[in-house]
Scaffold this motif. Structure first.
Motif, short mmCIF file in Angstrom:
data_model
loop_
_atom_site.label_atom_id
_atom_site.label_comp_id
_atom_site.label_asym_id
_atom_site.label_seq_id
_atom_site.Cartn_x
_atom_site.Cartn_y
_atom_site.Cartn_z
N CYS A 1 58.49 21.52 54.55
CA CYS A 1 58.49 20.67 55.76
C CYS A 1 56.98 19.86 55.79
N VAL A 2 57.95 18.63 56.30
CA VAL A 2 56.80 17.14 56.36
C VAL A 2 56.10 17.63 57.51
N SER A 3 54.48 17.52 57.68
CA SER A 3 53.63 17.84 58.15
C SER A 3 53.54 16.37 58.21
N LYS A 4 53.00 15.50 57.62
CA LYS A 4 52.19 14.23 58.10
C LYS A 4 52.39 13.77 59.17
N THR A 5 50.85 13.54 59.44
CA THR A 5 50.28 13.47 61.15
C THR A 5 50.23 14.59 62.45
N GLU B 1 52.27 15.83 53.08
CA GLU B 1 51.87 15.40 53.53
C GLU B 1 51.98 13.51 52.62
N SER B 2 51.65 12.80 53.25
CA SER B 2 51.65 11.67 52.85
C SER B 2 50.11 10.42 53.01
N TYR B 3 49.27 11.12 53.92
CA TYR B 3 47.81 10.58 53.15
C TYR B 3 46.83 11.45 52.88
N PHE C 1 52.67 16.35 47.40
CA PHE C 1 52.09 15.06 48.31
C PHE C 1 53.30 14.34 47.79
N ILE C 2 54.04 13.65 48.83
CA ILE C 2 55.18 12.56 48.75
C ILE C 2 55.24 11.05 49.71
N GLY C 3 54.06 10.54 49.78
CA GLY C 3 53.46 9.59 50.18
C GLY C 3 52.90 8.23 49.24
N PHE D 1 63.34 14.15 40.06
CA PHE D 1 62.93 13.31 40.49
C PHE D 1 62.86 13.37 41.96
N MET D 2 61.99 12.38 42.96
CA MET D 2 61.98 12.19 43.97
C MET D 2 63.08 10.60 44.29
N GLY D 3 63.84 11.04 45.45
CA GLY D 3 64.33 9.53 46.53
C GLY D 3 64.26 9.53 47.83
N VAL D 4 64.43 7.82 47.98
CA VAL D 4 63.83 8.17 49.50
C VAL D 4 65.37 7.14 49.74
N GLY D 5 66.22 7.15 50.51
CA GLY D 5 67.27 6.85 50.83
C GLY D 5 66.92 5.54 51.72
N GLY E 1 66.27 13.36 50.77
CA GLY E 1 67.17 14.35 52.02
C GLY E 1 66.38 14.42 52.84
N MET E 2 66.22 13.42 53.44
CA MET E 2 65.37 13.57 55.12
C MET E 2 66.37 13.84 55.83
N THR E 3 65.30 14.06 57.55
CA THR E 3 66.35 14.23 58.38
C THR E 3 67.72 14.05 59.27
N HIS E 4 67.46 12.56 58.22
CA HIS E 4 68.87 12.21 58.96
C HIS E 4 70.21 11.76 57.97
N VAL F 1 64.32 19.65 49.89
CA VAL F 1 65.44 18.27 51.55
C VAL F 1 64.23 17.88 52.49
N ARG F 2 63.27 17.14 52.71
CA ARG F 2 61.60 16.68 53.16
C ARG F 2 62.42 16.62 54.63
N ILE F 3 62.05 17.71 55.27
CA ILE F 3 62.30 17.03 56.77
C ILE F 3 60.99 17.94 57.85
N GLY F 4 61.01 16.64 58.28
CA GLY F 4 59.44 16.51 59.13
C GLY F 4 59.66 16.36 60.69
N THR F 5 61.11 15.35 60.92
CA THR F 5 61.15 14.69 62.78
C THR F 5 61.77 16.40 63.05
N ALA F 6 63.61 17.07 62.28
CA ALA F 6 64.15 17.98 62.88
C ALA F 6 63.40 19.07 62.81
N ALA G 1 58.84 14.11 66.61
CA ALA G 1 58.38 12.79 65.84
C ALA G 1 57.44 12.61 65.18
N ARG G 2 56.66 11.51 64.58
CA ARG G 2 55.26 11.96 64.09
C ARG G 2 54.38 10.98 65.29
N GLU G 3 53.09 12.32 64.81
CA GLU G 3 51.88 11.86 65.66
C GLU G 3 50.77 10.94 64.58
C1 LIG Z 1 57.62 11.24 56.24
C2 LIG Z 1 58.82 11.74 55.08
C3 LIG Z 1 59.93 12.19 54.82
C4 LIG Z 1 60.09 13.01 56.48
O1 LIG Z 1 61.32 11.99 57.54
P1 LIG Z 1 61.69 12.92 58.41
O2 LIG Z 1 62.68 11.48 58.99
O3 LIG Z 1 60.67 12.95 59.50
O4 LIG Z 1 62.08 14.71 57.77
C5 LIG Z 1 60.16 13.21 54.05
N1 LIG Z 1 59.57 11.84 52.73
C6 LIG Z 1 59.40 10.92 53.05
C7 LIG Z 1 59.05 10.36 51.39
C8 LIG Z 1 58.53 10.73 54.49
O5 LIG Z 1 57.63 10.32 53.69
#
Ligand SMILES: *Cc1c(COP(=O)(O)O)cnc(C)c1O
Length: 506
Positions: free
Chosen positions: A33-37, A56-58, A81-83, A163-167, A203-206, A219-224, A228-230
């Motif tokens: 659960c991505v809870s940043k912000t 968290e990212s910050y 930590f994912i940022g 490994f971690m990856g961001v699409g 994998g993220m929300t989209h 999967v790292r899911i924040g928005t869903a 939306a981030r605050e």
């Molecule tokens: C913010 C973030 C997410 C979550 O993204 P959403 O689109 O809100 O699900 C996942 N991974 C990383 C690295 C992020 O920075």
């Protein structure tokens, strides 16, 4: 907080249906659960639904939340930590997190290892691999994975898990699918060679579905889940600031910012020559030759390069793949219009500023122009940052050019006047030292008389020292004869004309 419960249930349902679709077991895909912000209440709400893994990212924001939630008794949360990781934040991360997913370079690995407190289990790490088809800056290049793994293996307090990856942030799922499948093959290759190497975080929300298809294990899911981030209310100690360029104007603004209470440790300065940036390092800031490195984790980015160079810097930023939509850009490039910056960066969160040189003494004029997406909070904070340089005058871009001609060029006009007055004092027998002192004090005193007597016009102040037929009167008559007003009119007009020519160049 029922909403979070509903959202979580939808996300789990999505994971299950994707797993069914691709013949996988839902137990093989964990949810981060991505809870940043997001505020602590929302984390607690998700916790109460049974979630234990939070991302968290910050570093600063996260450490505060983690510490406080531990005090409240939430001790069994696994913090990821994912940022992007700045070097000067590694200690906070090493002290507070259980896993780091965004490890992308050796220096960060070594620092995390050195700073991981005794008594804590090894910090689990994932290497963030740069899989973007674009030339993206975050993540370790594939060619550098082996050497990074070597470094990690020499770190007894780090444990490599995967490994971690961001699409890519694109609606084109085929591109993301290619990126994910590339990482999946690499992951298979390395998991054969390495022990306990079994986490693939994509994998993220989209793009959750494509991630499940490509055998993600997390999967790292924040928005869903949380919406939306605050983005936080900006304050002097929660903003990361980047200076692109460490020249004179950047230095002046940097000092004003610190004097206004901002933490130098949250500032990164980039420039081509590290040795020229040492003074910032001495104050506790991070220095780098890599503009994108400086900017990627920044909330506020000062563009402190000459207008001639700004175009290439903006191109570099636009091509970096770093998300720019939440960053506030502050440009000091004279003649470089908001519209030109907007076009390059595709954002309207831009401020143009133009301080004149007395800003170095806190006696400057700072012309400020806000673009349409700058929030009230950002305006207030910006004016606070600039306040130690002098007086801010907010206007539109046309005003900016006039302020430039009067205040930017103005000191030179005033020096010219002083030079002429000194030369005459010397011609009539005063020593150069005395003449300079006398003229300085006269200009300073006159400016202060004007400032302290706002209810008087300048004409009336002038008349107060001018008796008809007297000495001042005789002198002023010569200024009139010499067409002084016309000279000033031409002077300002010429500066303005030149400004408009510059504007056409960018
Ligand atoms: C913010 C973030 C997410 C979550 O993204 P959403 O689109 O809100 O699900 C996942 N991974 C990383 C690295 C992020 O920075």
């Amino acid at each position: 907080m029922d909403e979070i419960r509903e959202n979580l249930s939808k996300v789990h349902q999505e994971i299950i249906s994707s797993c069914n679709k691709y013949g996988r077991s839902e137990n093989d895909v964990s949810l981060l659960c991505v809870s940043k912000t997001k505020p602590e209440e929302k984390i607690i709400a998700a916790y109460n639904c049974g979630e234990r893994h939070f991302g968290e990212s910050y570093a600063v924001e996260a450490s505060e939340k983690i510490t406080h939630l531990k005090e409240l008794g939430y001790r069994d949360i696994i913090w990821h930590f994912i940022g992007p990781i700045q070097k000067n934040k590694t200690r906070l991360i090493a002290e507070h997190f259980d896993m780091v997913e965004s490890l992308d370079r050796a220096i960060v690995a070594t620092r995390l290892n050195d700073q991981r407190p005794e008594g804590l289990p090894p910090l689990e790490v994932l290497i963030q691999v740069n899989i973007s088809a674009e030339d993206q800056k975050s993540g370790c290049d594939i060619s550098e994975i082996d050497s990074l793994i070597d470094t990690i293996q020499k770190c007894p307090k780090l444990k490599l898990r995967g490994f971690m990856g961001v699409g890519m942030d694109t609606p084109d799922f085929e591109i993301i699918d290619k990126e994910f499948s590339k990482l999946k093959s690499l992951f298979d290759e390395y998991s054969k060679k390495l022990e306990d190497f079994n986490i693939l975080s994509i994998g993220m929300t989209h793009d959750l579905d494509i991630a499940v298809k490509n055998q993600t294990t997390e999967v790292r899911i924040g928005t869903a889940i949380f919406g939306a981030r605050e983005y936080k209310t900006m304050t002097t100690d929660n903003q990361n600031i980047a200076f692109i360029g460490g020249g004179n104007m950047s230095t002046c603004i940097y000092e004003s910012i610190i004097a206004s209470g901002f933490n130098p440790q949250n500032i990164t300065v980039s420039g081509p020559h590290l040795e020229k940036l040492e003074k910032f390092k001495t104050k506790g800031s991070v220095i780098t030759t890599d503009n994108i490195d400086a900017l990627k984790n920044a909330d506020i980015v000062f563009l402190g390069v000459k207008p001639q160079i700004l175009t290439s810097v903006l191109d570099e930023i636009a091509a970096s793949g770093v998300a720019l939509n939440h960053k506030l850009f502050v440009s000091m490039a004279a003649g470089y219009k908001l519209s030109s910056i907007e076009e390059k960066l595709n954002t309207k969160k831009i401020i143009r500023i133009m301080p004149n040189t007395p800003a170095k003494l806190g006696l400057g004029v700072i012309a400020v122009v806000y673009d349409t997406e700058v929030s009230e909070n950002e305006k207030q904070l910006s004016e606070k940052m600039l306040a130690k340089m002098g007086t801010c005058i907010v206007g539109d871009e046309d005003n900016l050019n006039v302020i430039g001609a009067v205040a930017g060029c103005g000191p030179a006009f005033v020096y010219r006047f002083m030079e002429a007055l000194i030369a005459e004092a010397v011609a009539h027998g005063l020593s150069a030292d005395n003449a300079r002192k006398i003229v300085e004090q006269t200009v300073l005193g006159s400016a202060n008389m004007s400032i302290k007597n706002q209810d008087c016009t300048l004409a009336s102040l002038r008349e107060a020292v001018t008796s008809k037929g007297g000495t001042t009167y005789a002198g002023l008559c010569k200024m009139t004869e010499g067409n002084f007003e016309q000279v000033m009119k031409n002077t300002v007009q010429a500066s303005l004309d030149r400004t408009y020519e510059f504007e056409k160049m960018f």
